[in-house]
Motif scaffolding. Structure first.
Motif, PDB file in Angstrom:
ATOM      1  N   GLU A 233       0.806  -1.258   0.044  1.00  0.00           N
ATOM      2  CA  GLU A 233       0.164  -0.215  -0.017  1.00  0.00           C
ATOM      3  C   GLU A 233       0.845   1.292   0.077  1.00  0.00           C
ATOM      4  OE1 GLU A 233      -3.654   0.343  -0.138  1.00  0.00           O
ATOM      5  OE2 GLU A 233      -3.056  -1.582  -0.865  1.00  0.00           O
ATOM      6  N   VAL A 234       2.066   1.466   0.718  1.00  0.00           N
ATOM      7  CA  VAL A 234       2.858   2.220   0.469  1.00  0.00           C
ATOM      8  C   VAL A 234       4.330   1.971   0.330  1.00  0.00           C
ATOM      9  CG1 VAL A 234       3.723   4.061   2.271  1.00  0.00           C
ATOM     10  CG2 VAL A 234       1.469   3.018   2.712  1.00  0.00           C
ATOM     11  N   PRO A 235       4.710   2.723  -0.856  1.00  0.00           N
ATOM     12  CA  PRO A 235       6.222   2.501  -1.216  1.00  0.00           C
ATOM     13  C   PRO A 235       7.254   2.941  -0.159  1.00  0.00           C
ATOM     14  CG  PRO A 235       5.156   4.497  -2.295  1.00  0.00           C
ATOM     15  CD  PRO A 235       4.104   3.916  -1.676  1.00  0.00           C
ATOM     16  N   GLN A 236       8.205   2.055   0.067  1.00  0.00           N
ATOM     17  CA  GLN A 236       9.028   2.211   1.380  1.00  0.00           C
ATOM     18  C   GLN A 236      10.226   1.141   1.135  1.00  0.00           C
ATOM     19  OE1 GLN A 236       6.418   1.861   4.374  1.00  0.00           O
ATOM     20  NE2 GLN A 236       5.523   0.002   3.365  1.00  0.00           N
ATOM     21  N   ASN A 237      11.182   1.351   2.164  1.00  0.00           N
ATOM     22  CA  ASN A 237      12.130   0.244   2.167  1.00  0.00           C
ATOM     23  C   ASN A 237      11.700  -1.132   2.673  1.00  0.00           C
ATOM     24  OD1 ASN A 237      12.183   1.374   4.681  1.00  0.00           O
ATOM     25  ND2 ASN A 237      14.311   0.981   4.945  1.00  0.00           N
ATOM     26  N   LEU A 238      10.519  -1.289   3.233  1.00  0.00           N
ATOM     27  CA  LEU A 238      10.070  -2.599   3.665  1.00  0.00           C
ATOM     28  C   LEU A 238       9.536  -3.371   2.559  1.00  0.00           C
ATOM     29  CD1 LEU A 238       8.088  -0.923   6.534  1.00  0.00           C
ATOM     30  CD2 LEU A 238      10.297  -2.133   6.600  1.00  0.00           C
ATOM     31  N   SER A 239       9.541  -4.708   2.925  1.00  0.00           N
ATOM     32  CA  SER A 239       8.987  -5.917   2.140  1.00  0.00           C
ATOM     33  C   SER A 239       8.138  -7.023   3.168  1.00  0.00           C
ATOM     34  CB  SER A 239       9.896  -6.408   1.322  1.00  0.00           C
ATOM     35  OG  SER A 239      10.878  -7.206   2.213  1.00  0.00           O
ATOM     36  N   ALA A 240       7.316  -7.473   2.452  1.00  0.00           N
ATOM     37  CA  ALA A 240       6.521  -8.554   3.160  1.00  0.00           C
ATOM     38  C   ALA A 240       6.723  -9.879   2.385  1.00  0.00           C
ATOM     39  CB  ALA A 240       5.241  -8.063   3.358  1.00  0.00           C
ATOM     40  N   SER A 241       6.537 -10.973   3.173  1.00  0.00           N
ATOM     41  CA  SER A 241       6.415 -12.406   2.510  1.00  0.00           C
ATOM     42  C   SER A 241       5.465 -13.094   3.402  1.00  0.00           C
ATOM     43  CB  SER A 241       7.820 -12.951   2.360  1.00  0.00           C
ATOM     44  OG  SER A 241       8.357 -13.225   3.658  1.00  0.00           O
ATOM     45  N   ARG A 242       5.027 -14.034   2.619  1.00  0.00           N
ATOM     46  CA  ARG A 242       3.900 -15.007   3.118  1.00  0.00           C
ATOM     47  C   ARG A 242       4.270 -16.603   2.451  1.00  0.00           C
ATOM     48  NH1 ARG A 242      -2.565 -14.465   3.378  1.00  0.00           N
ATOM     49  NH2 ARG A 242      -2.965 -16.608   4.629  1.00  0.00           N
ATOM     50  N   PRO A 243       5.349 -17.168   3.250  1.00  0.00           N
ATOM     51  CA  PRO A 243       5.791 -18.243   2.901  1.00  0.00           C
ATOM     52  C   PRO A 243       4.888 -19.405   3.411  1.00  0.00           C
ATOM     53  CG  PRO A 243       7.177 -17.552   4.952  1.00  0.00           C
ATOM     54  CD  PRO A 243       6.100 -16.598   4.518  1.00  0.00           C
ATOM     55  N   GLN A 244       4.229 -19.270   4.363  1.00  0.00           N
ATOM     56  CA  GLN A 244       3.180 -20.426   4.474  1.00  0.00           C
ATOM     57  C   GLN A 244       1.823 -19.736   4.842  1.00  0.00           C
ATOM     58  OE1 GLN A 244       4.325 -22.959   7.588  1.00  0.00           O
ATOM     59  NE2 GLN A 244       6.485 -22.321   7.384  1.00  0.00           N
ATOM     60  N   ASP A 245       0.754 -20.380   5.008  1.00  0.00           N
ATOM     61  CA  ASP A 245      -0.781 -20.035   4.805  1.00  0.00           C
ATOM     62  C   ASP A 245      -0.734 -19.109   6.153  1.00  0.00           C
ATOM     63  OD1 ASP A 245      -3.820 -21.347   5.808  1.00  0.00           O
ATOM     64  OD2 ASP A 245      -3.429 -19.778   4.063  1.00  0.00           O
ATOM     65  N   ARG A 246      -0.215 -19.404   7.373  1.00  0.00           N
ATOM     66  CA  ARG A 246      -0.358 -18.620   8.484  1.00  0.00           C
ATOM     67  C   ARG A 246       0.955 -18.037   9.136  1.00  0.00           C
ATOM     68  NH1 ARG A 246      -3.366 -23.498  11.286  1.00  0.00           N
ATOM     69  NH2 ARG A 246      -1.924 -24.620  10.078  1.00  0.00           N
ATOM     70  N   GLN A 247       1.783 -17.614   8.183  1.00  0.00           N
ATOM     71  CA  GLN A 247       2.903 -16.884   8.552  1.00  0.00           C
ATOM     72  C   GLN A 247       3.086 -15.649   7.474  1.00  0.00           C
ATOM     73  OE1 GLN A 247       6.595 -18.744   7.851  1.00  0.00           O
ATOM     74  NE2 GLN A 247       7.600 -18.221   9.437  1.00  0.00           N
ATOM     75  N   PHE A 248       3.350 -14.441   8.287  1.00  0.00           N
ATOM     76  CA  PHE A 248       3.524 -13.274   7.646  1.00  0.00           C
ATOM     77  C   PHE A 248       4.779 -12.475   7.866  1.00  0.00           C
ATOM     78  CE2 PHE A 248       2.087 -10.743   4.302  1.00  0.00           C
ATOM     79  CZ  PHE A 248       1.366  -9.750   4.587  1.00  0.00           C
ATOM     80  N   ILE A 249       5.486 -12.299   7.135  1.00  0.00           N
ATOM     81  CA  ILE A 249       7.009 -11.664   7.396  1.00  0.00           C
ATOM     82  C   ILE A 249       7.064 -10.295   7.028  1.00  0.00           C
ATOM     83  CG2 ILE A 249       9.476 -12.112   7.607  1.00  0.00           C
ATOM     84  CD1 ILE A 249       8.917 -15.076   7.366  1.00  0.00           C
ATOM     85  N   LEU A 250       7.757  -9.356   7.955  1.00  0.00           N
ATOM     86  CA  LEU A 250       7.897  -8.064   7.477  1.00  0.00           C
ATOM     87  C   LEU A 250       9.403  -7.694   7.572  1.00  0.00           C
ATOM     88  CD1 LEU A 250       6.603  -5.102   6.754  1.00  0.00           C
ATOM     89  CD2 LEU A 250       7.091  -4.627   9.183  1.00  0.00           C
ATOM     90  N   SER A 251      10.076  -7.414   6.451  1.00  0.00           N
ATOM     91  CA  SER A 251      11.453  -7.485   6.544  1.00  0.00           C
ATOM     92  C   SER A 251      12.021  -5.958   5.823  1.00  0.00           C
ATOM     93  CB  SER A 251      12.088  -8.475   5.517  1.00  0.00           C
ATOM     94  OG  SER A 251      11.611  -9.780   5.758  1.00  0.00           O
TER      95      SER A 251
END
Lengths: 111, 110
Positions: free
Chosen positions: A59-77
């Protein structure tokens, strides 16, 4: 019952260091997952959301990224943190277009 | 971009007083939610209003959705110190995302 976990609870990182915040949900399948950032005592800014594994919307351009490697796991990097990345990071899940269920949050301080 | 404006931003009152918090927008929402957040924790859902003109009561809290589904109010009767917190409204625009207001920080002094 459903539960949502976030860790770490608090993090102090130097400018330019990498970041990894993790969120996991239990007791539900195929949830919508969200990352929000909150400035001190203010409203929530949506950063990323995901409707399925590997599906990330920013939603917002920035130096953050996100990933969802599994159905119930969400990672912010981030590869390199900025001072402006300091804040309270909240993960949330929803079952489609229902209300949001928030995790306990991670307080990040970038020095 | 749909915006939700909350007022007041800050409110400090004595125990026993009544108060009203407002959430306004120029956009129509299919539903509107109210959350309360305590320091260091995630927001917790209080109520969802769906129908224009709808009124919902949760003990001493009364929530109203505007007839045109563009605004909402939260009224607290006889506030208590336990009501202290950040109150957030959020509108559902029929997508997968909610639009959050800036919040009203309430402090109730004993």
């Amino acid at each position: 019952s459903q539960t949502i976990h976030q860790w770490p609870a608090t993090l102090v990182q130097p400018v330019g260091s990498p970041l990894s915040l993790e969120c996991t949900v239990e007791g539900t399948s195929n949830p919508n997952l969200y990352w929000y950032r909150q400035a001190a005592g203010r409203g929530l800014q949506l950063l990323f959301y995901s409707v399925g594994i590997g599906q990330i919307s920013s939603e917002v351009p920035q130096n953050l990224s996100a990933s969802r490697p599994q159905d119930r796991q969400f990672i912010l990097s981030s590869k390199k943190l900025l001072l402006s990345d300091s804040g309270f990071y909240l993960c949330a899940w929803s079952a489609g277009r229902t209300s949001l269920n928030f995790g306990p949050g991670t307080r990040l301080l970038v020095l | 971009t749909q915006l939700l404006e909350q007022s007041p931003q800050f409110l400090s009152i004595q125990e026993g007083e009544n108060l009203t918090v407002y959430c306004n927008s120029s956009s129509v929402f299919s539903s509107l939610q109210w959350y309360r957040q305590e320091p260091g924790e995630g927001p917790v859902l209080l109520v969802t209003v769906v129908t224009g003109g709808e009124v919902k009561k949760l003990k001493r809290l009364t929530f109203q959705f505007g007839d045109a589904r563009k605004d909402s109010s939260l009224h607290i009767t006889a506030a208590q110190p336990g009501d202290t917190g950040l109150y957030l409204c959020a509108g559902d625009n029929a997508g997968n995302m909610l639009t959050f207001g800036g919040g009203t920080r309430l402090m109730v002094k004993p």
